[in-house]
Design an enzyme around this catalytic site. Sequence first.
Site, PDB file in Angstrom:
ATOM      1  N   ASP A  70     -11.566 113.741  11.706  1.00  0.00           N
ATOM      2  CA  ASP A  70     -12.689 112.832  11.928  1.00  0.00           C
ATOM      3  C   ASP A  70     -13.979 113.541  11.528  1.00  0.00           C
ATOM      4  OD1 ASP A  70     -12.200 114.561  14.018  1.00  0.00           O
ATOM      5  OD2 ASP A  70     -12.095 113.014  15.551  1.00  0.00           O
ATOM      6  N   GLU A 129     -16.052 108.376  17.078  1.00  0.00           N
ATOM      7  CA  GLU A 129     -16.774 108.255  18.341  1.00  0.00           C
ATOM      8  C   GLU A 129     -17.230 106.819  18.602  1.00  0.00           C
ATOM      9  OE1 GLU A 129     -16.881 110.509  20.483  1.00  0.00           O
ATOM     10  OE2 GLU A 129     -16.503 112.370  19.400  1.00  0.00           O
TER      11      GLU A 129
END
Length: 376
Positions: A70, A129
Amino acid sequence: MSQLSPFVAIRRDLHQIPEIGFQEFKTQAYLLNYLQSIQNDRMEIETWRTGIFVRIAGTNPRKTIGYRADIDGLPIKEQTELAFASQHEDYMHACGHDFHMSIGLGVLTHFAKHAIEDNLLFIFQPAEEGPGGAEPMMKSETMQKWKPDMIVALHVAPEYPVGTIAVKEGLLFANTSELFIDLKGKGGHAAYPHETNDMVIAACQLVGQLQSIVSRNVNPLDSAVITIGKITGGTVQNIIAEEARLEGTIRTLNAESMNKVKARIGALVEGIKAGFECEAEIDYGSMYYQVDNEEQLTREFMKFTDEAADVDFYHCKEAMTGEDFGYMLKEIPGFMFWLGVQSEYGLHHAKLNPNERAIDLAITHLVNYFTFKGNS
């Protein structure tokens, strides 16, 4: 002084340019620039929004092995005082995604130079997120074209020593959901409360009621968390608040419990509406599916790690952490593991400072594992 590892240097570069979900423009440009500098005829690169796919062809492929990193940061003002601290005010790589990217680039660089039999797919995913990049990325044309047969990801763990890898088969991370509740009543002068519907009082009542869900509506042998982390309401001290907003998170160990918790939240909010004669709206924001490690692949990795000389293995327990990698594991067999980075401060803390020695250790271990897996 020893020379700085190239992938530690990359981590420091990335640490300075944190960007939030689907706004990782500088991050994507940095990654692409590096990838193009090592590209060869066995590598294919495609972009998806602010994310990147990199496919490395094997010499005799029977399957494709995936690695996901990520790439987004968090809206947190950094307080580490590092020489390479964030240059983007009020944003920080406070969850270790700079580590995840640099490790991914290190593994990718090795296999760009040293072929194995199977194909490899490296996925640099935006918006972990929030609002969630894994689920829509799974639906992309590139993913459908290059979809791996198995997939691996890691997450830094400040609580574990450097050199430790922790994992377990089955459930590793919880189902999670954001929670936003907006209340609207009737404001007025503090001297005339009987003419108003006070949303600060309503919000306070609701917070207490929400905590009863875990203690009285969830099976004691199950687990759930409801946290209200922020309350806003009112304007000044002598005006009764017309509006209030609760912001929080829900976490459960299975999808069924998540549905039950949400149903109970809905019922309690309906009661607040009736009791305070107000309006109310619920928004569950981003929702993440549980990280459920495929048992056979995870046990094989556990055995490989336990026998490795470069790291220490620890069989961990499940955590209430949320990760949208769960959407990838929902469709592709694989696993996520914890990488020890030994920091005094935890994830999402403004002073998080992971130990950089973990970067090259992780690269070496994943290179060894993918070589074993991709030639067997």
